[in-house]
Design a protein around this motif. Structure first.
Motif, PDB file in Angstrom:
ATOM      1  N   LEU A  10       0.831  -1.213   0.000  1.00 36.35           N
ATOM      2  CA  LEU A  10       0.000   0.000   0.000  1.00 36.35           C
ATOM      3  C   LEU A  10       0.865   1.262   0.000  1.00 36.35           C
ATOM      4  CD1 LEU A  10      -2.829  -1.026   2.503  1.00 36.35           C
ATOM      5  CD2 LEU A  10      -2.927  -0.949   0.001  1.00 36.35           C
ATOM      6  N   PHE A  11       2.009   1.201   0.693  1.00 36.20           N
ATOM      7  CA  PHE A  11       2.924   2.344   0.658  1.00 36.20           C
ATOM      8  C   PHE A  11       3.627   2.427  -0.688  1.00 36.20           C
ATOM      9  CE2 PHE A  11       7.205   4.052   1.087  1.00 36.20           C
ATOM     10  CZ  PHE A  11       6.952   5.292   1.630  1.00 36.20           C
ATOM     11  N   GLY A  12       4.018   1.284  -1.202  1.00 37.78           N
ATOM     12  CA  GLY A  12       4.810   1.266  -2.421  1.00 37.78           C
ATOM     13  C   GLY A  12       4.041   1.642  -3.664  1.00 37.78           C
ATOM     14  N   ARG A  13       2.745   1.328  -3.689  1.00 39.44           N
ATOM     15  CA  ARG A  13       1.970   1.576  -4.911  1.00 39.44           C
ATOM     16  C   ARG A  13       2.007   3.051  -5.340  1.00 39.44           C
ATOM     17  NH1 ARG A  13       0.515  -1.895  -8.917  1.00 39.44           N
ATOM     18  NH2 ARG A  13      -1.055  -0.886 -10.203  1.00 39.44           N
ATOM     19  N   PRO A  14       1.693   3.989  -4.441  1.00 38.30           N
ATOM     20  CA  PRO A  14       1.823   5.401  -4.862  1.00 38.30           C
ATOM     21  C   PRO A  14       3.262   5.914  -4.838  1.00 38.30           C
ATOM     22  CG  PRO A  14       0.956   5.282  -2.638  1.00 38.30           C
ATOM     23  CD  PRO A  14       1.043   3.868  -3.139  1.00 38.30           C
ATOM     24  N   ALA A  15       4.054   5.424  -3.873  1.00 39.21           N
ATOM     25  CA  ALA A  15       5.413   5.946  -3.730  1.00 39.21           C
ATOM     26  C   ALA A  15       6.282   5.588  -4.913  1.00 39.21           C
ATOM     27  CB  ALA A  15       6.048   5.415  -2.444  1.00 39.21           C
ATOM     28  N   LEU A  16       6.006   4.457  -5.570  1.00 36.09           N
ATOM     29  CA  LEU A  16       6.872   4.015  -6.654  1.00 36.09           C
ATOM     30  C   LEU A  16       6.637   4.770  -7.958  1.00 36.09           C
ATOM     31  CD1 LEU A  16       6.988   0.210  -5.892  1.00 36.09           C
ATOM     32  CD2 LEU A  16       8.738   1.929  -5.529  1.00 36.09           C
ATOM     33  N   ARG A  17       5.720   5.722  -7.915  1.00 36.12           N
ATOM     34  CA  ARG A  17       5.650   6.654  -9.040  1.00 36.12           C
ATOM     35  C   ARG A  17       6.867   7.571  -9.021  1.00 36.12           C
ATOM     36  NH1 ARG A  17       0.566   6.632 -11.305  1.00 36.12           N
ATOM     37  NH2 ARG A  17      -1.048   5.588 -10.077  1.00 36.12           N
ATOM     38  N   LEU A  18       7.520   7.610  -7.862  1.00 38.50           N
ATOM     39  CA  LEU A  18       8.757   8.382  -7.725  1.00 38.50           C
ATOM     40  C   LEU A  18       9.926   7.525  -8.174  1.00 38.50           C
ATOM     41  CD1 LEU A  18       8.043   9.762  -4.150  1.00 38.50           C
ATOM     42  CD2 LEU A  18       7.556  10.907  -6.323  1.00 38.50           C
ATOM     43  N   GLU A  19      11.023   8.134  -8.493  1.00 44.62           N
ATOM     44  CA  GLU A  19      12.205   7.401  -8.954  1.00 44.62           C
ATOM     45  C   GLU A  19      13.439   7.855  -8.194  1.00 44.62           C
ATOM     46  OE1 GLU A  19      12.325   4.958 -11.063  1.00 44.62           O
ATOM     47  OE2 GLU A  19      10.282   5.016 -11.831  1.00 44.62           O
ATOM     48  N   GLY A  20      14.371   6.932  -8.037  1.00 46.49           N
ATOM     49  CA  GLY A  20      15.701   7.255  -7.528  1.00 46.49           C
ATOM     50  C   GLY A  20      15.703   7.995  -6.217  1.00 46.49           C
ATOM     51  N   LEU A  21      16.274   9.200  -6.215  1.00 48.38           N
ATOM     52  CA  LEU A  21      16.456   9.979  -5.011  1.00 48.38           C
ATOM     53  C   LEU A  21      15.124  10.300  -4.340  1.00 48.38           C
ATOM     54  CD1 LEU A  21      18.309  11.594  -3.122  1.00 48.38           C
ATOM     55  CD2 LEU A  21      18.109  13.520  -4.689  1.00 48.38           C
ATOM     56  N   TYR A  22      14.087  10.572  -5.136  1.00 47.93           N
ATOM     57  CA  TYR A  22      12.790  10.952  -4.573  1.00 47.93           C
ATOM     58  C   TYR A  22      12.136   9.778  -3.851  1.00 47.93           C
ATOM     59  CZ  TYR A  22      13.579  14.950  -7.569  1.00 47.93           C
ATOM     60  OH  TYR A  22      14.130  16.048  -8.157  1.00 47.93           O
ATOM     61  N   LEU A  23      12.287   8.578  -4.391  1.00 48.05           N
ATOM     62  CA  LEU A  23      11.788   7.390  -3.700  1.00 48.05           C
ATOM     63  C   LEU A  23      12.554   7.176  -2.400  1.00 48.05           C
ATOM     64  CD1 LEU A  23      10.114   4.799  -3.479  1.00 48.05           C
ATOM     65  CD2 LEU A  23      11.840   3.651  -4.889  1.00 48.05           C
ATOM     66  N   ALA A  24      13.873   7.358  -2.442  1.00 46.84           N
ATOM     67  CA  ALA A  24      14.687   7.202  -1.234  1.00 46.84           C
ATOM     68  C   ALA A  24      14.236   8.192  -0.159  1.00 46.84           C
ATOM     69  CB  ALA A  24      16.161   7.407  -1.566  1.00 46.84           C
ATOM     70  N   LEU A  25      13.917   9.425  -0.553  1.00 46.70           N
ATOM     71  CA  LEU A  25      13.463  10.426   0.410  1.00 46.70           C
ATOM     72  C   LEU A  25      12.092  10.066   0.983  1.00 46.70           C
ATOM     73  CD1 LEU A  25      14.580  13.770  -1.285  1.00 46.70           C
ATOM     74  CD2 LEU A  25      15.525  12.698   0.760  1.00 46.70           C
ATOM     75  N   ALA A  26      11.206   9.495   0.147  1.00 46.99           N
ATOM     76  CA  ALA A  26       9.891   9.080   0.636  1.00 46.99           C
ATOM     77  C   ALA A  26      10.024   7.976   1.678  1.00 46.99           C
ATOM     78  CB  ALA A  26       9.029   8.606  -0.536  1.00 46.99           C
TER      79      ALA A  26
END
Length: 298
Positions: A86-102
């Motif tokens: 559930l966290f990954g589904r929206p968060a994985l629209r981000l890539e690289g550094l932005y995903l790491a920050l999320a």
């Protein structure tokens, strides 16, 4: 290695058995994180939160509802898997550094949420939850520490088998394809968003199982146990052990368990400086991690 692991049950005592159990717990968590980072190419700085989910689900079920510990382990893994998906589904629209920050934000927020007064009736707030270590069943001639180490070892071997089957099959090839070239992978039919979300969920599920074993082994959970340093330690563990390798999880777990203590013995004034130097040496001299070094030696 299996014979050596089993022999620990009879030759180690007390705190040594506890350390061996913690190595198994960390190794399972590192297996999960390696699936995400090593095989799927996503960086997570918040896996300590899923470790906390697994630990607290087990603690609440055992303390509030009297659920047996062996039932709590798969339940904790399943809950962490759902939370991760559930966290990954929206968060994985981000890539690289932005995903790491999320994920970094998730790791920082988790301890604070566990202390929140809204969850305090279940989590115990800052005081945490105290558990009892289970005794050996069926009249086995083992004390509580020996039995739980054997139980953890069996769970660890099962999780290693699951991870091995996953990465050697079609799912593993899809994960590596998304890591190496997402555009080409989607062009040949790999559903990128779904693949990343499911991998994130499975990785969180592994970490939840590890957190469950941790809760029973330590017999206590509190929010401060799952501070941001835990997430960073897990990431350090896969780098030292070997990114994209299954056996690297074991080497990384040993590093996490023993190197901070050794650093403190070397210098009580600045233990983290020693820890940092050791880590830098590993990165420079063994960029492929201990697993690849052992493979080359073999």
């Amino acid at each position: 290695m299996l014979v050596l692991a089993v022999s620990v049950t009879f030759f180690a005592k007390g705190y040594q058995l506890f350390q061996a159990t913690m190595i198994v717990s960390y190794a399972i968590a590192l297996l999960g994180l390696n699936l995400l980072t090593g095989y799927n190419g996503q960086i997570s700085l918040g896996h300590g939160a899923f470790y906390a989910v697994g630990a607290y689900v087990t603690a609440i079920l055992m303390d509030k509802y009297g659920v047996p510990y062996w039932v709590c382990v798969p339940i904790s893994g399943a809950v962490a898997l759902v939370v991760g998906y559930l966290f990954g589904r929206p968060a994985l629209r981000l890539e690289g550094l932005y995903l790491a920050l999320a994920t970094f934000a998730l790791g920082i927020a988790a301890p604070q949420l566990l202390k929140s007064r809204h969850f305090e009736p279940w989590t115990g707030g800052s005081s945490g939850i105290v558990l009892n270590k289970p005794e050996a069943p069926f009249g086995l001639p083992l004390d509580a520490d020996q039995w739980f180490y054997v139980f953890s070892l069996v769970v660890g071997l099962l999780m290693l088998l699951v991870a091995r089957n996953l990465v050697s099959g079609a799912s593993g090839r899809a994960m590596r394809a998304m890591r190496d070239h997402p555009l080409a992978a989607e062009a040949i039919g790999v559903p990128g968003s779904h693949c990343k979300s499911v991998t994130f969920g499975i990785s969180a599920g592994f970490t939840g199982v590890a957190g469950s074993l941790f809760a029973v082994a330590v017999q206590f959970v509190s929010p401060d146990t799952f501070a941001m340093f835990l997430s960073i330690s897990l990431l350090v563990g896969i780098v030292v052990g070997g990114v994209g390798t299954l056996w690297g999880a074991l080497y990384g777990a040993v590093f996490i368990m023993f190197v901070p203590d050794l650093a403190e013995k070397v210098s009580k004034a600045a233990p983290w400086a020693v820890y940092g130097v050791v880590l830098i040496v590993f990165v420079y001299l063994l960029p492929g991690g201990l697993a690849r070094l052992m493979r080359r030696r073999a």
